[in-house]
Design an enzyme around this catalytic site. Sequence first.
Site: not given
Length: 315
Positions: A51, A55, A83, A182
């Site tokens: 992740r 990001h 975040n 995911h």
Amino acid sequence: MLWFERYPFPYGQQLDSNFYDRTCPHLPMIVKYNVWAALKNDTRMAASLLRMHFHDCIVDGCEGSVLLDDTQDFRGEKNAPPNRNSLRGFEVIDNIKTDLERFCPSTVSCADILTLAAREAVVLSGGPNWNVPLGRRDGTTASEKAAIDQIPSPIESLQKITAKFTSKGLDIKDVVVLSGGHTLGYAQCFTFKRRLFNFDGSGNPDPTLDSSVLTNLQSMCPNKDAANSNLAPLDSSAYRFDNVYYTNLVYNAGLLESDQALVKDPNTAAMVNSYSGSPFLFSQDFAASMVKLGNVGVLTGQKGQIRKRCGSVNS
């Protein structure tokens, strides 16, 4: 040589999977060991590293800006709402950087470390392996506003999420494939709680959510503010990289609105069905999309710098 081992870029930029073979031959071993040690201590770390890489790349490119601490000159991405109290694993990247500075100082960028760590996290969770093109350099600034504007939200429409991907040179297939990340990890209750109690302001749960899943999630995430940070698995095999994520979507058991939306659009639904039936196809396409993601907005050549510490720009 495979197509992703030497990836051409606009304006003559180029990454190469052999970039550090001579200057830092211990790089793969150091990254692999540190990620392995982190996962042994905390199995959630695989999802966290994956992740964090996403990001980083989706906000102004893969240049390690997500790793920068705030300074007097800028408010960075770490504490942006998408975040803050959510991204984790910074210490893993810092540990890798410390080891690398011992063996090959001022050589490997933090952006490359993060990209490699994400790959190792996937592999160690049972997912595909792929050659990572290397040679990124680190950015020298970060923007909280950019993180707010550019990171997809779990309650945004598929159209808006797709627009954020396409603005980075990715496409609708990458949306479906990278959403499959995911398959690993957990989500905090506040990211999906409105589906359980007050969907679209109706005062009722999301009618598309499987009833048994709904009951289970309501017990994990009661309708109280104190439960907002409780965790729920993104799929039923949260520590294993597989295609269960897509099977859940087919049976209306996806956790996030942005995930379940993939079966409501005919263009994306066809891909969801394909990946639900073929773990090999998903793994193959995930590896290819991860290479594309890792190529977004990279700095090469004399642009940027090689940070000595991933949390701060060189003085």
